[in-house]
Every structure is written in structure tokens, then in C-alpha cells.
Design an enzyme around this catalytic site. Structure first.
Site, short mmCIF file in Angstrom:
data_model
loop_
_atom_site.label_atom_id
_atom_site.label_comp_id
_atom_site.label_asym_id
_atom_site.label_seq_id
_atom_site.Cartn_x
_atom_site.Cartn_y
_atom_site.Cartn_z
N LYS A 151 0.86 -1.18 0.00
CA LYS A 151 0.00 0.00 0.00
C LYS A 151 0.90 1.23 0.00
CE LYS A 151 -3.70 -2.28 2.59
NZ LYS A 151 -4.71 -2.34 1.52
N GLU A 207 -5.02 -10.51 1.17
CA GLU A 207 -4.64 -11.49 2.19
C GLU A 207 -5.81 -11.92 3.07
OE1 GLU A 207 -5.62 -8.38 4.49
OE2 GLU A 207 -4.33 -8.20 2.74
N ARG A 257 -8.89 -12.89 2.44
CA ARG A 257 -9.55 -14.13 2.03
C ARG A 257 -8.65 -15.34 2.22
NH1 ARG A 257 -10.53 -11.58 -3.73
NH2 ARG A 257 -10.54 -9.83 -2.28
#
Length: 523
Positions: A301, A374, A376
Site C-alpha cells: 500500500k 490477504e 480471504r
């Protein structure tokens, strides 16, 4: 006669200094300082709050002489106060009364006043009181003649006061004083009202736990710390808590969970919390995403404003812990197991790479299309663990999963994915009850969107919210299942309604009420 209902018994993180490798620093402590008592008679206080139904006419309360009544009713006439729900009229230094202020608070037609509206009124009252110097507050509700409405509204308002008075101040060297008023609630029948208020207090404590866990910075609320905090809170309440460490996670074959944290010094954990409120053999399972800080992994990010809030990525797991705590505190007659897969997707020389393939607990393989998907991955093994090792009658998972959900629904609704009509109906009913609403989204027609070229499935796909749900659906197998995508609902930039600034504790009230509704329909 009045009985103290102390609000200072909750569990919260304490201590002024936390080290990223220290689990012992996470200890229980009081959440809030406000106190309640319940009474059937007038009590002396700094502030008198009178709950006034709409069109009540001239007000006459016990202990008011003619001069007091004339002053109050003259103020009502001049201000055209009509008792509509949420309306307020403040009277300073009322004639003949030993109260510094009287606040008339309209409740409209009591029979039509919803729980949510009453809670919001309690939150507004709390904010107003906090702006005064009042240390004691007496709330007079006996103008609400119907005993059922009287107790219901009083309990809901008290809940709103509690929820708004929470503060996350443990990292401040000199925190502002927390609200510490003593409220006495004058009701129609103390025993019944007290029982309802106690139920709401138990629910509030679960919300506070979720808020606290979600508010914790990444280096303080890492997987092991999260798990040990939950254990410290839940075990004294009679909840059976099991914590699987990283080696146990790996030994059980949960490579989808383990892989997310493999590059971190703080490896994956799995928290399992069981409340046995009845003798049902097959429990209800709640599974919550507990990614304790979301860096994005190698799909890093890059926006500062976005990554700053990534400690909230554990809000789904926090909601599950809070719901288990609330159900235990309410002595709910339900057998419920909370499962929280815990991870932190740090970058290092051993971190997971885009394109890697991992093997989940059920033996299926997953291509890592994006390390920033990440949630899921860890939920997959959490759901599988619930299915395989808990043997539940139903599974509901909850997660801050996709930005696509926010694009589709904003924050007024969470996205709900399920093919089970009973679960959908009861979740929607629970959501409306507490205004943590869910909106059903389709699953049919999206079966191929997580197809991988090199593995059984991939953790990406479009549309994004459906891709997450379709991916997770596989791991529930034949168990009735629902997925709640609560992205965007975990954090409030400013105080509003029952929520102070910061973590909302979203999902605790939804899951707690859903479990009771679903349990009632199953019997």
C-alpha cells in the site's frame, strides 16, 4: 431502593508502554467510568432529565410544588416544546427544585420509538451532559406509562450513554478525564428494568472489546497479543479459549493462513473461543478476519492516508471476539464458537510473493495473485477449520475485505453473500434492529472469476466483492454459510451518534443479535 450497576468491570488493554515482542503488556482494565443505578423513586442529582411523551400536557412530577410546575410549564409553552422524539428543552436553575438544571427530553409516541432512536437519544444525552459540570444525573421515565415501553426505552438510552462514553486514551501521557457521571434511572419497575439494562451492559462490553482491539496500533495488537488479550477477557467469563501458535497452524496444513505472515517475526495464530450456553451438539460458528496490520505485502500500500488506518483490518476478528463476550455476558442460551485467523503481512526476504502457490487446510491450492488480498487467504483456513474441526450447523464470516464493497454500497450497508434464506433473513432482521444493516449481493453467475491458470483458484478476480465471496464459499463446503464484507465500517473519523471517534466496534451488535434470532428459529 437502588442497586449499583457498575460499568467499570469490562476488559480493556492497559499499560502505558507496549513492546512489539511483549505479550504480557496486554492486560485487562476498566473501559469507562460512568456508573448506573436503577430506582423507582426520585433521587437528588445535579441534573434532572425528564423523558416526556408527545402531547403530555401540563407536567406534574412528584415533589414539584406549584411554583416549580408553573416555571417548568411556562418554559414549555414559550419554547413550544411538544415532546417529539429527540426534542430537548433545558431549564436552568428551576424554581423550587434542588437541581441545577432540568432537561426535558421528548420521546414522541413511546410505542413507536425504536431501539436505535432511543440509543441515539442516549448518546445525544451523554454528549450534552459531558458539556456540563454535572456529576450526578437523574433520569425520570415514569411519564412513559406502559411498563414494557418504559423499560425498553430506558435500557436502550442507557446503552447509548455507555457506547458514546468510551474513550481510547491508553497511549496518552496525560489523557483527558473520562466521563464519570453517576446516572440514576427512575423506572416503572426496578427489577425488570435492571435486567434489561444489564443485558445491554454486557453487549456494550463486547463492543468496547472490539473497539479496543481494532484501535490498537499494529505493533501492539499483533497476532499473539490479540489472541492473548481475547483469552484474558473471555476465559473468566466461562468461555473455552484455544490458541494455536504458528507451528500448530503449519502442522494442520493451513498454509493459506500461515503464508500471509511468513515474512514477519510475528507469525500467524488461530484463536478459537467457545461459549456453551446450551447443550446443542452442533454450534453456530462465527469467523472473523484478524489481519492485525495490512501493509499490502509486496503489493505494498503506497498511500499514506490508507496505510495509516490498516490497524483496523482486524475489525472482523475483533467483532467476533466482542460478540462471544457479549453472548457470554448475557448468558445467552446458544452454543457458539468464534474462530479468528490472525496474521500480519510484513515484507522481508521470506515474505510471500505475488505468483506463489500455497496449500490451504482442505488440501486445495491457491495462486497468490495479489498479496494485498490477504484477508480471504486467512479466512479460507479459518472457515475450513470451523467446518472440519467444529462441525457447526452454520458459519458466518465477517471481514473488512474489499474496497469494491465500499464502491458498491458505501458505508450505509455491509455486503451480504449467502445462498441460505434463513441466514439471510435473520441477518437482515438483526441488522435493522441495531442499524448495522446488510444488503444481499448475488453469488450466482460468478463461479469462474477466481479460476487460476496454475492452481485450484486465485485470490483475485473481478468484480472484487464477488470474487472474495466466491473464493470463500468453497471452504464452507456444504455447511450453510454467509459472508459479510464490512469494509469501510470499522472506523469513524469523528464522533457521531453512539460512536466516539475511532473504531466503531461494528459487527458485535449485528452478530450478537443474529445468533439469538437464528438460534430461536432453529429450536
Amino acid at each position: 431502593m437502588k442497586t449499583l450497576l457498575a460499568l467499570s468491570i469490562g476488559a480493556v488493554l492497559a499499560g502505558s508502554t507496549l513492546l512489539s515482542t511483549s505479550v504480557s503488556a496486554v492486560t485487562p482494565a476498566p473501559y469507562i467510568h460512568t456508573q448506573f443505578s436503577v430506582t423507582e423513586s426520585m433521587q437528588q442529582a445535579d441534573l434532572l432529565v425528564v423523558l416526556v411523551p408527545e402531547d403530555s400536557g401540563e407536567l406534574r412530577l412528584s415533589g414539584w410544588d406549584r411554583a416549580s410546575r408553573n416555571h417548568i410549564n411556562r418554559a414549555i409553552s414559550v419554547a413550544a416544546f411538544d415532546g417529539k422524539a429527540g426534542s430537548q428543552l433545558e431549564i436552568v436553575a428551576p424554581v423550587g427544585l434542588n437541581y441545577g438544571r432540568v432537561l426535558l427530553l421528548g420521546v414522541g409516541n413511546p410505542a413507536e420509538l425504536t431501539r436505535v432512536k432511543a440509543e441515539d437519544m442516549g448518546a445525544s444525552l451523554s454528549s450534552w451532559v459531558n458539556g456540563t459540570k454535572a456529576e450526578t444525573v437523574h433520569v425520570h421515565s415514569q411519564l412513559i406509562a406502559n411498563a414494557s415501553d418504559n423499560h425498553r426505552i430506558t435500557a436502550a438510552m442507557s446503552h447509548g450513554v455507555e457506547l458514546r462514553n468510551y474513550r481510547f486514551d491508553r497511549f496518552k501521557s496525560q489523557p483527558d478525564e473520562r466521563p464519570a457521571q453517576r446516572y440514576s434511572w427512575q423506572v416503572a419497575l426496578a427489577t425488570d428494568a435492571r435486567a434489561q439494562i444489564e443485558q445491554k451492559q454486557a453487549l456494550a462490553q463486547g463492543v468496547f472489546t472490539a473497539r479496543e482491539l481494532t484501535n490498537l496500533p499494529g505493533s501492539s495488537g499483533y497476532p499473539e497479543a490479540f489472541a492473548n488479550f481475547a483469552k484474558a477477557v473471555l476465559e473468566p467469563m466461562g468461555v473455552e479459549v484455544t490458541i494455536l501458535g504458528p507451528e500448530q497452524v503449519k502442522a494442520l496444513g493451513m498454509g493459506s493462513l500461515y503464508g500471509v505472515s511468513q515474512g514477519s517475526d510475528m507469525k500467524a495464530h488461530l484463536l478459537v473461543a467457545r461459549w456453551r450456553g446450551n447443550n446443542d451438539e452442533a454450534p453456530i460458528a462465527l469467523v472473523g478476519k484478524g489481519n492485525t496490520f495490512d501493509t499490502g505485502g509486496y503489493n505494498l500500500k503506497t498511500q499514506a492516508a490508507s496505510i495509516l488506518r490498516m490497524h483496523t483490518d482486524k475489525a472482523g476478528g475483533a467483532a467476533v471476539v466482542g460478540a462471544i463476550q457479549a453472548l457470554a455476558g448475557q448468558k445467552a442460551e446458544a452454543h457458539v464458537v468464534g474462530v479468528v485467523p490472525l496474521s500480519i503481512n510484513m515484507i522481508s526476504g521470506t515474505a510471500q510473493l505475488p505468483g506463489d502457490v500455497v496449500t490451504a487446510g482442505d488440501g486445495s491450492t491457491i495462486e497468490i495473485g495479489n498479496t494485498d488480498a490477504e484477508g480471504r487467504l486467512i479466512l479460507a483456513d479459518g472457515i475450513w477449520y470451523a467446518r472440519e474441526h467444529i462441525k457447526p450447523r452454520a458459519i458466518v464470516d465477517i471481514a473488512t475485505l474489499t474496497g469494491a464493497k465500499v464502491g458498491a454500497l458505501g458505508t450505509s450497508y455491509s455486503a451480504l453473500f449467502t445462498k441460505d434464506q434463513q441466514i439471510e433473513t435473520t441477518l437482515r432482521e438483526a441488522g435493522e434492529l441495531v442499524q448495522e444493516r446488510v444488503w444481499p449481493m448475488p453469488l450466482d453467475g460468478y463461479d469462474t472469476i477466481v479460476r487460476s491458470r496454475i492452481a485450484d483458484r486465485i485470490n483475485t478476480g473481478s468484480p472484487g466483492a464477488q470474487a472474495g465471496a466466491i473464493f470463500l464459499q468453497h471452504f464452507a463446503g456444504d455447511i450453510p454459510w454467509a459472508h459479510i464484507d464490512m469494509a469501510g465500517d470499522a472506523f469513524n473519523a469523528s464522533a457521531s451518534g453512539i460512536h466516539p471517534e475511532g473504531s466503531s466496534g461494528y459487527g458485535v451488535r449485528l452478530l450478537t443479535e443474529w445468533v439469538k434470532l437464528f438460534q430461536a428459529q432453529q429450536n
